[in-house]
Write an enzyme that holds these catalytic residues in place. Structure first.
Site, PDB file in Angstrom:
ATOM      1  CG  LEU A 174      -2.194  -0.812   1.190  1.00 35.25           C
ATOM      2  CD1 LEU A 174      -2.827  -0.860   2.567  1.00 35.25           C
ATOM      3  CD2 LEU A 174      -3.181  -0.254   0.175  1.00 35.25           C
ATOM      4  CG  ASP A 175       0.752   3.981  -3.202  1.00 39.04           C
ATOM      5  OD1 ASP A 175       1.638   3.186  -3.543  1.00 39.04           O
ATOM      6  OD2 ASP A 175      -0.145   4.395  -3.962  1.00 39.04           O
ATOM      7  CE  LYS A 176       6.376   8.025   4.562  1.00 40.13           C
ATOM      8  NZ  LYS A 176       7.708   8.668   4.452  1.00 40.13           N
TER       9      LYS A 176
END
Length: 329
Positions: free
Chosen positions: A108-110
């Site tokens: 998952l993106d930051k």
């Protein structure tokens, strides 16, 4: 040494719980892995008694049973990075602080939050992640302006990003600026790129479900072990799933099919001579029209040789005639 008893290096590394097979391949390419002190190649096998090291530290594969496998559901908060690299501040491994070595399944993106699995079972990773295996991942998304029916329809039909068109998916408006989307793909920053293509900016993104597992009451930053029932559901769902991509298998199949076959007609008198004849006719025609130009546009070798031989024959004939006349004299 019997190579049939060995285990592929990337599987050996993932079985140790160090990282996924994909990450293991990257480590191998970056020459951070050695077998008995020597850098291996992709596809190398680890034999009994071999010493495998990553960045100089030895690792060992765990036993081939599922009793010591770890499966975790984690509600990743915003700001945590899905990497096993401990030098990265805010990495997901330190955030969970599990006593065993584990790694995330996917990412998952930051700036995104929500459900993500972690494990030390390398076999299950690609089965869940492969897009052609079509395992659902559900997200709730907010954007910077009101969404329209056209936006929902375009998102559902597929949007061109990253040199491809996203697969059709389920999209449902849940509010003036929010929607729910169910993907079976995992392209890099896929939802954000899809929205940007249609003129929207994502302000928040949360994954709420993977396959049959939902966040439920799991709060941000909390994690739990998957239950035996949940693992049974996952194993049933991935039972017929591919570990490798269909494209890779097709490519491998083509290579295997091509190598042992030899068709003499391919290198015989079919297409290749025809192409050569056309080229020769074109060259001769070009030479006739550009006679007297530079050496680059001179006549082809074969006609020049033929002329040379003709001149030589004429000279020999003239010599023979001269010889005869001399004798008569």
């Amino acid at each position: 040494m019997n190579t049939a008893s060995g285990k592929r290096l990337n599987k050996y590394i993932s079985d140790s719980g160090f990282c996924s097979r994909r990450e293991a391949d990257k480590l191998i390419e970056q020459q951070q892995v050695t077998i008995n002190g020597k850098p291996p190649e992709l596809g190398s096998k680890v034999m009994p008694g071999d010493v495998v090291k990553v960045n100089g530290q030895p690792i060992g594969a765990v036993a081939d049973n599922k009793s010591d496998r770890i499966y975790i559901a984690y509600n990743k908060p915003i700001g945590i990075t899905c990497t096993t690299e401990r030098q990265v501040r805010g990495n997901i491994v330190d955030a969970i602080a599990h006593r065993e070595r584990i790694f995330p399944i996917g990412r998952l993106d930051k700036p995104s939050e929500g459900l993500i699995f972690l494990t030390n079972d390398g076999d299950i990773v690609n089965k869940i992640l492969r897009a052609e295996n079509a395992h659902d991942k559900e997200y709730v998304v907010r954007v910077d302006k009101p969404i329209s029916e056209r936006f929902v329809k375009r998102m559902a039909q597929g949007v061109p990003i990253l040199g491809t068109v996203t697969k059709p998916c389920q999209v449902e408006a849940t509010g003036r600026n929010s929607f729910k989307i169910v993907l079976t793909q995992g392209l890099n920053r896929q939802i954000r790129r899809m929205c940007e293509y249609l003129g929207y900016q994502v302000t928040s993104l949360k994954r709420t479900r993977i396959m049959s597992i939902s966040l439920d009451t799991l709060k941000a930053g909390q994690w739990r072990y998957l239950t035996a029932k949940e693992m049974q559901q996952i194993n049933q769902a991935v039972a017929g799933s591919r570990k490798t991509s269909e494209r890779a298998e097709q490519k491998l199949g083509k290579e295997v099919k091509y190598q042992p076959k030899h068709n003499p007609d391919v290198a015989g008198n079919n297409q290749k001579p025809k192409s050569t004849n056309k080229a020769r006719v074109k060259a001769e025609h070009s030479d006739q029209s550009t006679k007297g130009q530079s050496h680059r546009n001179s006549k082809p070798t074969r006609p020049a040789n033929q002329k040379h031989r003709s001149n030589a024959n004429s000279s020999d004939k003239k010599s023979r005639i001269t010889g005869k006349l001399s004798l008569k004299k």
